[in-house]
Write a protein that holds these residues in place. Structure first.
Motif, PDB file in Angstrom:
ATOM      1  N   GLN A 135      -7.424   6.889  -2.595  1.00  0.00           N
ATOM      2  CA  GLN A 135      -6.311   5.945  -2.712  1.00  0.00           C
ATOM      3  C   GLN A 135      -5.060   6.610  -3.272  1.00  0.00           C
ATOM      4  OE1 GLN A 135      -6.434   2.672  -1.626  1.00  0.00           O
ATOM      5  NE2 GLN A 135      -4.252   2.646  -2.016  1.00  0.00           N
ATOM      6  N   TRP A 158      -5.370   3.138   1.871  1.00  0.00           N
ATOM      7  CA  TRP A 158      -6.218   1.949   1.784  1.00  0.00           C
ATOM      8  C   TRP A 158      -7.133   1.884   3.008  1.00  0.00           C
ATOM      9  CZ3 TRP A 158      -6.418  -2.425   4.944  1.00  0.00           C
ATOM     10  CH2 TRP A 158      -7.199  -3.473   4.462  1.00  0.00           C
ATOM     11  N   ASN A 198     -11.294   2.362   2.843  1.00  0.00           N
ATOM     12  CA  ASN A 198     -12.173   1.268   3.238  1.00  0.00           C
ATOM     13  C   ASN A 198     -12.884   1.497   4.565  1.00  0.00           C
ATOM     14  OD1 ASN A 198     -11.785  -0.437   0.983  1.00  0.00           O
ATOM     15  ND2 ASN A 198      -9.760  -0.923   1.751  1.00  0.00           N
ATOM     16  N   LYS A 256       0.348   4.186   0.747  1.00  0.00           N
ATOM     17  CA  LYS A 256      -0.654   3.281   0.163  1.00  0.00           C
ATOM     18  C   LYS A 256      -1.466   2.586   1.248  1.00  0.00           C
ATOM     19  CE  LYS A 256       0.215   3.580  -4.281  1.00  0.00           C
ATOM     20  NZ  LYS A 256      -0.734   4.197  -5.176  1.00  0.00           N
TER      21      LYS A 256
END
Length: 182
Positions: free
Chosen positions: A151, A22, A26, A18
């Motif tokens: 994700q 992430w 981003n 995760k």
């Protein structure tokens, strides 16, 4: 009322997968490959009205070695296909491709010998964005859907094979539905 107050004893737990996803989600930097009228809409998305910078994507990379997302905007000719493939091959892993517009997705109205009938004949495509030309809002929506896909992506081959065996797929919900006032 910050994050510290909501966490028990200031501890936050997350899986490595995760956290890695992430970070990938981003920090997408697009490699622009604007070939036709769709490129104007892509450039508009970088402007102040639509502000792609809020997703950390304000730096459209001219070099493929510093990009993770290739946005193919417009029709791809047979003469341009080897160049597109070379740029794709020079991008570092992990990399994603977004086919912007009906010409990039399927050749559009140009059904002739000079135009590739879909960029997926040249590079693997992760997200198709329809329209002639698609509006900047549609590009932002497809980027948000690509974020959701990134994700939920497994980071190793074993987990990816397990997920494919189970038939799990990321549910891609339109932003107008996902963020609608209830």
């Amino acid at each position: 009322m910050g994050l510290e107050e909501r966490l028990p004893n200031g501890i936050l737990l997350a899986s490595l997968e995760k956290l890695v996803n992430w970070g990938r989600k981003n920090s997408l930097w697009p490699a622009t490959f604007g070939l036709a009228c769709c490129a104007i809409e892509m450039m508009t998305t970088g402007g102040p009205r639509y502000d792609i910078a809020r997703f950390g994507m304000e730096r459209f990379s001219a070099t493929p070695r510093q990009a993770d997302l290739m946005i193919v905007a417009g029709r791809v000719t047979n003469k341009m296909a080897p160049v597109l493939r070379q740029i794709y091959d020079q991008m570092a892993e992990p990399k994603w491709v977004l086919a912007m517009g009906v010409c990039a997705s399927s050749g559009g109205m140009f059904n002739n010998y000079a135009v590739v009938q879909g960029v997926d004949h040249v590079v693997p495509v992760d997200m198709y964005l329809p329209g002639c030309p698609p509006r900047p809002e549609m590009l932002l929506d497809s980027i948000l859907k690509l974020h959701a896909k990134i994700q939920d992506e497994p980071i190793n081959a074993k987990r990816a094979a397990l997920r494919a065996e189970r038939g799990d797929r990321t549910e891609l919900v339109a932003s107008s539905v996902k963020f609608a006032k209830k």
